[in-house]
Write a protein that holds these residues in place. Structure first.
Motif, PDB file in Angstrom:
ATOM      1  N   GLN A  65       0.836  -1.186   0.000  1.00 12.01           N
ATOM      2  CA  GLN A  65       0.000   0.000   0.000  1.00 12.01           C
ATOM      3  C   GLN A  65       0.881   1.249   0.000  1.00 12.01           C
ATOM      4  O   GLN A  65       1.851   1.361   0.753  1.00 12.01           O
ATOM      5  N   GLN A 107      -3.729   5.451   0.583  1.00  6.94           N
ATOM      6  CA  GLN A 107      -4.192   4.189   1.161  1.00  6.94           C
ATOM      7  C   GLN A 107      -3.289   3.755   2.310  1.00  6.94           C
ATOM      8  O   GLN A 107      -3.766   3.297   3.358  1.00  6.94           O
ATOM      9  N   GLU A 119      -4.236   3.368   6.312  1.00  3.78           N
ATOM     10  CA  GLU A 119      -3.965   2.137   7.046  1.00  3.78           C
ATOM     11  C   GLU A 119      -3.143   2.413   8.297  1.00  3.78           C
ATOM     12  O   GLU A 119      -3.387   1.836   9.367  1.00  3.78           O
ATOM     13  N   SER A 131      -4.358   1.657  12.086  1.00  2.25           N
ATOM     14  CA  SER A 131      -3.548   0.836  12.991  1.00  2.25           C
ATOM     15  C   SER A 131      -3.148   1.625  14.227  1.00  2.25           C
ATOM     16  O   SER A 131      -3.130   1.100  15.345  1.00  2.25           O
TER      17      SER A 131
END
Length: 576
Positions: free
Chosen positions: A41, A45, A49, A53
């Motif tokens: 990624q 994107q 992420e 996370s």
């Protein structure tokens, strides 16, 4: 004319043949397609992420911090009658309700963060818990009761799994509860057979019950977790295969073969890793550099899990046996500083992992999509209790024919009652790949209800039940009139297990073990050959160096504390 055509035909045929040969050769030379690499990624994107996370990590740490404050309050205000696992689960339920209200008011949306991820549990949380359990088996008389513990953990768990799974399958066929096929029923029976008597063990320690009863329950629960995971993986393996054209007997043989391969292969791998770690730390003396020694122990602790999972074995079974072997051999090759450091580090990490799991177990009541079926839940609870009884009572009567220390009916009853369900059944239920989704939700909801039922109801009533059946003896009853402390964390911080510190010289070891006449079987073999081969016997010089090292570190710490924020003793003298 024929002679002229023949060379042309030969030339054309040669070209065709050469072209064909090149094509075939090219096809043969081309490598087989590699496994697809997961996409990396990038850009927006990847940033999303990372943010997701980060929020998950923040939420998990926040939950842990609140739970630690709760445990501190339990210790400070001497609420020792309440097991910490029960308190943390209750706090998780309360936090889940608060988060649900916040989401309902549309003030925030933490659905993704509060959702428990099974992969996180099996990769990060469960290995330290299992390894610490195996590493702590040095105390008590685990090896004296290894036969009984193995029988309860392996055959008893299998009996319970077949009773629960078979009962669910036949009740479904009779239209009493929702229908599950044979493999799904056996998978649920296997996962729900994992016991986690954390609260019971705390009560046993507080009331000073029979050490044999304590070790039977504790040892069985540790091996039982690994066996339950292997049985569940076996059922999942049968589900993924096309078993429509295979007879029932062939299915049973395939399942048995898969289980034996997973169990004995993983146990052998973990044992071998533990023995290698003992030899490495025996011949590579790192005692003068505790940081390197401790780092090597951490590597060997997690090494069998990764290797076993990589070769399609059970990492949990491997890391369990590795912990047992490293506790018995490798630990005694360490310096006293590293020995104490290993004890405290493993306890702390295991406590944090257990606390996180129990908190998310409470949160799951509001974060998990549920499908509640009252008849299914009630029959499952009945089958779980019945399967535990079929496990404990017949096997106990059988073992009494071979045991010097008999398992009394009262002990059998307590062992049956202490079969609480914990985090492992909950995580396994989320890990099952069941179709349709309603079936998965039904299994997950039922598992959560059974776990909460056993922890809150059975775990909360264990202490009055033990007092009622008078299992702890007269001396323990006198102690029981005082303040009964169920805080595992408080005991963990106040004690250093001196019996796990290796301070026997060659002569002392020979006098304590080798010359004893009461050692038989594996204990004699271990004392005579295995222990001297895998462990380092200390000399008086080694003991002297170890004591100097401990004293130096203690004095250095004390001096730094006395200096305080001023940083020098001269400032302290001026203040005086």
């Amino acid at each position: 004319m024929a002679g002229e055509e023949f060379p042309n035909m030969t030339h054309e045929g040669f070209n065709v043949t050469l072209h064909t040969t090149l094509v075939v050769t090219t096809k043969l030379v081309l490598p087989t397609p590699a496994k697809p690499i997961l996409p990396v990624q990038t850009g927006e994107q990847a940033q999303q992420e990372e943010q997701s996370s980060g929020m998950t990590i923040f939420f998990s740490l926040l939950v842990l911090a609140i739970c630690i404050i709760l445990v501190h309050l339990l210790i400070r205000y001497r609420l020792h009658f309440l097991p910490e696992s029960v308190a943390v689960v209750s706090l998780g339920i309360l936090m889940g309700a608060v988060i649900k209200i916040i989401e309902f008011k549309k003030l925030a949306n933490w659905k993704e963060e509060e959702m428990f991820r099974p992969n996180m549990f099996f990769l990060l949380l469960l290995p330290p818990i299992i390894f610490e359990s195996g590493y702590s088996l040095h105390k008590g008389n685990f090896f004296q009761n290894i036969g009984s513990i193995t029988l309860f953990a392996v055959f008893g768990t299998a009996i319970s799994a077949f009773v629960v799974g078979g009962g669910i399958y036949f009740l479904g066929q009779a239209d009493v509860i929702s229908k599950l096929n044979m493999t799904d029923s056996f998978a649920f029976g296997s996962l729900i057979s994992a016991v986690d008597p954390v609260a019971t063990i705390a009560i046993f320690n507080a009331l000073h019950v029979d050490p044999v009863l304590n070790m039977l329950v504790f040892g069985e629960s540790i091996l039982n977790d690994a066996v339950s995971i292997v049985l569940t993986n076996t059922a999942e393996g049968l589900t993924r295969k096309n078993m429509s054209d295979v007879s029932g007997w062939q299915t049973f043989l395939q399942a048995l073969g898969y289980f034996l391969k997973m169990f004995f292969g993983s146990a052998a791998l973990g044992t071998l890793t533990g023995l290698i770690s003992a030899l490495v730390l025996k011949h590579i003396d790192l005692r003068k550099t505790p940081s390197l020694e401790f780092g090597m122990m951490i590597i060997f602790a997690y090494l069998p899990y990764g290797l076993a999972e990589g070769i399609s074995l059970s990492g949990i079974m491997a890391i369990l046996f590795s912990g047992i072997v490293m506790s018995h051999y490798t630990h005694h090759n360490l310096s006293p500083v590293t020995q104490i450091l290993m004890q405290q580090t493993l306890r702390t990490v295991a406590f944090l992992c257990e606390t996180c799991v129990f908190a998310f177990l409470g949160l799951s009541i509001f974060s998990f999509p549920h499908k509640f079926e009252i008849s299914f839940v009630i029959w499952c609870i009945v089958l779980v209790l019945f399967g535990r009884a079929v496990n404990i009572f017949p096997l106990s009567y059988l073992l009494n024919f071979f045991r010097d220390h008999k398992i009394t009916p009262k002990m059998m009853f307590i062992m049956w009652f202490s079969g609480l369900r914990g985090a492992i059944p909950y995580a396994l239920s989320l890990h099952l790949d069941l179709e349709p989704m309603e079936k998965r939700q039904l299994i997950g909801t039922t598992t959560i209800v059974i776990v909460l039922f056993t922890i809150l109801l059975l775990g909360g009533s264990t202490m009055p039940l033990i007092r009622l059946v008078d299992i702890e003896g007269a001396k323990a009853r006198r102690r029981g009139r005082k303040d009964v402390n169920l805080s595992k964390t408080e005991k963990m911080g106040n004690t250093v297990e001196s019996e796990h510190l290796s301070e026997l010289t060659e002569e002392e070891y020979e006098a304590h073990y080798i010359r004893r006449q009461d050692l038989k079987g594996f204990l004699w073999l271990d004392a005579k050959y295995l222990n001297p081969f895998f462990t380092r016997r200390l000399t008086q010089e080694d003991l002297h160096h170890g004591r100097i090292q401990m004293k130096t570190l203690t004095n250095k710490w004390y001096e730094e504390v006395r200096q305080g924020p001023s940083g020098s003793e001269d400032d302290e003298q001026e203040l005086l």
